[in-house]
Scaffold this motif. Sequence first.
Motif, short mmCIF file in Angstrom:
data_model
loop_
_atom_site.label_atom_id
_atom_site.label_comp_id
_atom_site.label_asym_id
_atom_site.label_seq_id
_atom_site.Cartn_x
_atom_site.Cartn_y
_atom_site.Cartn_z
N ARG A 70 1.31 -0.99 -0.15
CA ARG A 70 -0.17 0.13 0.01
C ARG A 70 1.28 1.16 0.13
O ARG A 70 0.58 2.63 -0.82
CB ARG A 70 -0.69 0.00 1.33
N LEU A 71 1.95 1.26 0.68
CA LEU A 71 2.14 2.11 0.63
C LEU A 71 3.74 2.60 -1.11
O LEU A 71 4.44 3.56 -0.31
CB LEU A 71 3.78 1.77 1.57
N MET A 118 -4.16 2.67 17.28
CA MET A 118 -5.27 4.82 17.13
C MET A 118 -4.51 5.27 18.05
O MET A 118 -3.21 6.45 17.81
CB MET A 118 -6.63 3.90 17.02
N ILE A 120 -4.56 1.08 8.99
CA ILE A 120 -5.79 0.69 9.44
C ILE A 120 -6.76 1.08 8.17
O ILE A 120 -8.01 -0.26 8.23
CB ILE A 120 -6.17 1.67 10.53
N ASN A 121 -6.20 1.37 7.66
CA ASN A 121 -6.64 1.21 5.84
C ASN A 121 -7.04 -0.19 5.48
O ASN A 121 -7.62 -0.91 4.56
CB ASN A 121 -5.77 2.05 5.00
N ASP A 131 3.96 5.24 14.53
CA ASP A 131 3.88 6.48 13.58
C ASP A 131 2.71 6.85 13.15
O ASP A 131 1.85 5.79 12.23
CB ASP A 131 4.84 6.04 12.44
N LYS A 134 -2.27 4.41 9.74
CA LYS A 134 -3.34 5.51 8.97
C LYS A 134 -2.94 4.28 7.09
O LYS A 134 -4.54 3.75 7.54
CB LYS A 134 -3.08 6.88 8.05
N PHE A 135 -2.01 4.44 7.35
CA PHE A 135 -2.21 3.24 5.97
C PHE A 135 -2.39 1.85 6.41
O PHE A 135 -3.11 1.21 6.17
CB PHE A 135 -0.66 3.80 5.24
N LEU A 163 1.37 7.83 10.18
CA LEU A 163 1.62 7.88 8.73
C LEU A 163 1.02 6.66 8.76
O LEU A 163 -0.33 6.47 8.39
CB LEU A 163 2.48 8.99 8.38
#
Lengths: 467, 552
Positions: free
Chosen positions: A237-238, A367, A383-384, A375, A380-381, A377
């Motif tokens: 995803r990154l 969270m 959890i997505n 981190d 967020k990725f 940032l």
Amino acid sequence: MHNSDDVALNTIARDVVNQISVILRTAQIHDPNNVAVSSLIEKLSSMINSLIAMERTITLELRGDFFYINDSRIRYTLEYLLNFDYLAREFKKRVVGGIVFKERTTAAELTTFVRVFNASGGAQRPFETIEENLLDVNSFSIERLRIIVENDTLEPRKMVKKTYFNAVSFTKGVINKIKSGEKVNIRKAKRVVESMVDQVLEQEQWLLGMTAIKDYDEYTYHHSVNVSILSIALGQRLGLNRKMLTELGIVAIFHDIGKMEIPYEVLNKPTNFTDDEWNLVRKHPVWGVKALLKLKKLDDVTIKSAIVSFEHHLNYDISGYPILRKKIELDFFSRIISLADQYDAMTSSRVYSRVPLAPDKALSIMMERANAQLDPLLIKFFINMVGVFPIGTLVMMNTRELGLVYESNQLFGSRPRVMVIIDKEGTRVKGSVVDLIEKNEQGDYLRTIIRTMDPNKYKISLAEYLL
Amino acid sequence: MQAVQGSEDVKKVKDVIQTVLKARKILRMYPENNPIYVNTLEECYNKFRDFFYYQDDLVLTVKQNEIIYHGEQVYYSAEKEDNLAVFFFKDGLREISFKKGLQPEELEAFLKIISLDFNRDVLDDDIVTLFWERDFQKIQYVVDDVVLSDDEDYEERAVAEAKEESAGDDNILKAYEDAFKETEELTDVLIVPLTDKDLQSLLKELDDDNADKTPKLIQILFEMIFLSESAEDFEDLLDFFKNAIEYIAGRGEIHLLVQTQSRLQGIVEDAANADIVRKFARKVMMFAGSEQIIIILGEVLDSGQESEEKIFEDFIKYLDRSAIVPLMKVLGELKSIHARKFVIDALVFLGTKDISLLAKGLTDTRWYVVRNIIYILRKIGDKRAVDYLLKTVRHGDVRVKKEVIRALGELGGGGVLQALRDCLDDTDAQVRSASLKALCNMGSEASKRIILNKVNDKVFKDKEFEEKKEFFEALPRWKDEEIYNFLIATVKQNVFFGRSKNYENRACAAGALGILGRKDALPILQKLRNDGNKLLREAVLLAVKRIMHDAQ
Ligand SMILES: [Fe+2]
Ligand SMILES: [Fe+2]
């Protein structure tokens, strides 16, 4: 190195998907006849026509979370992620599965499409609405979204399982070899991880599903593989490329290698650690560095593995262990792997905590830890990636059906695929899988999750249902 | 018809495989730009292209000792070595298919991979990994990952265990009941939309991640110094440091090496550190300046890698006298002038710490090493070097002799005059000239005496004119009466025997007077302007002009 035509086709297709997404977004604000939109549409029509010149018929299709052009998956880099996600979401919302371009198109026809597509957002039967309004358009037509049927997919599922267990068995072999001082073949490690990378790219959800099962005797090895899979999936995803994903995966497999020095009885203790035992456990990052640096001549992967072993229990704010003399900045790989590690550890009963957490509960704790310990940032990725309801979450639906989350939906986090284990009458059933994005004739969702519960509390075995 | 086409195809596939085998051999033997390489590649590509004229794909099944196409054997070998089937089979490849549209570049990449010698080369990759990394478009393959696992039944066992473990009475119906009891509503706290800003910062992260990882490794090793608890810990750590230092030296990361040395020095000097820690840091420092590392750095320097002078100078500061011998050793092996300059500078710096150690280099069998060492001793300028240099004066190589004479001249001191005087009689004109220059540079009364004696010697007149000129031109270095009078006397001197040789002396004296530039010599010189000897006449004319010019 690639066939240049294929590459060109794929590149234009990528730009087409991107352009459609940009146009639909822009047309939410401006009228399609506004220059801001019309110039974009002009450009789109010439892009599509250049594809038509190459291939005659162009099928742009959404399958799962990915777009395909004439059956080959459209590859894209990170900059395109948001636009691709947007378009996929809008397609799914309208049950649109693709567009088939049969001949050269015009800006006028595309403008009609944009208008009709955006207007159908609130329609009860959006697909039919769009189709009816496109009757006058000749150059292309839309197709209905195909819901993947479980039976088609038994074979690949077996493959995923095979890849997973192969990796675990390999990890076990490697750790035993290192323990007894034997040389380790990095060639094999690469092969094992490459298969996992392939599976993450093709069947991400299923491989992630494998990480949700925690009831193994030899959990240490499973933990290493799970962390590797979660890291690869996050890395994907990154926007890491395949080679980097392989490195990340290998490094992740070795992150806890220092634990082999800790007696089995301590690691698998059913009760909490004593202070002395904790002191022992806190040494495993450094022990890991030692084991890795002894393993092999220094090279890129060895260095990265050693770094991750050392850093994976250091928090984002450099609290954690080992205690440092000088402040260091955590490596990118370390931060990814540390997230994956914490998640897998929290959701199992074997790594540190004796009481496993439900996956969604673990996520909300993570969270809370963002900024200080994790981190912000990357989380967020993460959890997505795992979704609002991660695989393995026990959920109650508004239909009075109880189920386990089976696959998460990357675009609509709250609408995963769920395996029903108790039906509306309250009787146990043999797990049929339902998709929560399905709607009835009136355009209402058939099922919605109303609450999550802790599967551990009721000793519900994911292995029973997912394996 | 079908069958005929089928057997035609089998023939063609056999042919393709033979061409592939041939290409594999050729690729191993010839470099890429060789015509044989290029032709073979083309031939191989044409075979595939011809095949794809009628067929869309070429699917090969790989067995232990054979390769099958559509059920027909197209390759067989029972050999252990160089068996194509085994070569594919052992890494788990079970099927390879080539698709229509295969491009020459992709075919070449494929052939290159299968031409690698996986037994001999120390490769971290196997064929499948290399195929995988290539991400071929028109070559596909099926692998059996079972080669990766030592335990085929692992899956079955693990699944059974997992299911058994949890087969206990799950309270699933209880869960169902509870689901209706609890009242709290579901909240979607976890929806975290990604923004463009997130993507921007991510791209930056990815960019930063490309940075070199070795500084981090070193940083971790430093942390581990303070986390070490036992002698064994320190022993292991010493090995890790050594490997890391060797690694960074090999990559030419001198900058990092300097940082490491500096931090080590800090630890050594900090009295607050435990003895064992300080001792450890000293050991690592020693290794960083050891022969092993210096040799590696020499290779790096020689490879022409960009290296800043400043950084190397910084590195040298952390070396001690023990680095002198290895540096001299490296000096002899370096090929580039650039690299040698670094090492020479290093030795000039370090040599001051132990002249006698440096002087050992004077006995090296390679003349150029000896000459470099002499140069270094001269640069250091320590008079203690003279004793060693005097022993080198009789070196067999003129180039060395010249350098040592120059060094002795600059250093001066006991025994030097004697040696230089001897050299004035050397059989080699270059050596004589060098020692004349050295004596002249010394500028002392004693050195003047030696030159004057030489010039006054009976045999002097028999020397070549050019050499005589050189001797006379050395004299004006001493601007004293003695020299002036001697030159005047010589320029005027008339003899009966050996006139032509005498004219040479007189001409040389005239030239020297010109250099000396004293006006009171003018009347004497003017008288000789019309001398019958051309050589003298011309020398005088030049000298007069010169004195007049200087006077203005
Ligand atoms: Fe750990
Ligand atoms: Fe871990």
